[in-house]
Design an enzyme around this catalytic site. Sequence first.
Site, mmCIF file in Angstrom:
data_model
loop_
_atom_site.group_PDB
_atom_site.id
_atom_site.type_symbol
_atom_site.label_atom_id
_atom_site.label_comp_id
_atom_site.label_asym_id
_atom_site.label_seq_id
_atom_site.Cartn_x
_atom_site.Cartn_y
_atom_site.Cartn_z
ATOM 1 N NE ARG A 50 -5.272 1.647 12.922
ATOM 2 C CZ ARG A 50 -6.290 1.605 13.781
ATOM 3 N NH1 ARG A 50 -7.110 0.561 13.772
ATOM 4 N NH2 ARG A 50 -6.494 2.593 14.637
ATOM 5 C CG ASP A 52 -3.475 -6.400 6.584
ATOM 6 O OD1 ASP A 52 -3.890 -5.736 7.550
ATOM 7 O OD2 ASP A 52 -4.182 -6.725 5.611
ATOM 8 C CE1 TYR A 111 -0.948 -0.275 1.232
ATOM 9 C CE2 TYR A 111 -2.632 1.318 0.627
ATOM 10 C CZ TYR A 111 -1.958 0.588 1.587
ATOM 11 O OH TYR A 111 -2.295 0.744 2.916
ATOM 12 N NE ARG A 202 -2.683 -9.904 1.132
ATOM 13 C CZ ARG A 202 -2.870 -10.550 2.276
ATOM 14 N NH1 ARG A 202 -3.054 -9.866 3.406
ATOM 15 N NH2 ARG A 202 -2.891 -11.871 2.305
#
Length: 270
Positions: A50, A52, A111, A202
């Site tokens: 999911r 952001d 990622y 992040r």
Amino acid sequence: MPRYALKIEYNGAPFSGWQRQKEHPSVQQAVEEALQKLDRSVTGIAAAGRTDTGVHATGQVAHVDMAATWEPFRLAEALIYHLKPNPVAIVNAAEVDEEFHARFSAIERRYLFRLISRRAPMTFDKGTVWHVRHELDADAMQEGANFLLGRHDFTTFRSTICQAPSPLRTLDELRVERIELQDATEFRFHVRARAFLHNQVRSFVGTLERVGAGSWQPEDVAAALEAKDRAACGPVCPPHGLYLAEVKYPQDPFKGMRGGEPIDHEGTEA
């Protein structure tokens, strides 16, 4: 009902993340509405991650059950047509067995975070990279990143609204790549684990940027990790440099497929 895996690429800028919401556009909503134009029985899809608000993907994976059997290439092409003008593309599709689940069958997620250092503002890459004007030390960032590898309590590096029942995660890779461009330097953060906490990547990158800028020492990352306190984290970097790049499964559902079409061992379409 036949089940299909979809590999999805999207620019997250116009969306409030992947997950469907009542009042804001989402990638899930865009894909589901396209599917419902092909099959009204479709009630929803499940995704591997999911992402952001503002986060992009080059390798998101979702699965859907449909009433009719589709040739995967035709399904991908039909969805691409109905997804217009959204910045969302179905880059591959494959029929899978009913035990396949895009989220729960995944064994690894990768990622990519892109950061560009240059004095001038961004033009072509605006909205798809994090732009900083100062220079960064890649070696120092890698030294700091190495403290995060392995299995840890990552309370410091997860959002306070994270819903995961445990802060324990195993980080398999956090590699800082430096790429010299003509008038800039790009830093790519390659991050790999089975699963992630909310805002974990992040939080990593924002903290490591402070190390690269010289505001933190590499050892400060270890101290922040050991603190197990969100307040010890560095700044959380903006979402628009982050990409869900790849999801891996025990058996690759898209192996032997190119753009939804099966290929033989010589690389030609079967």
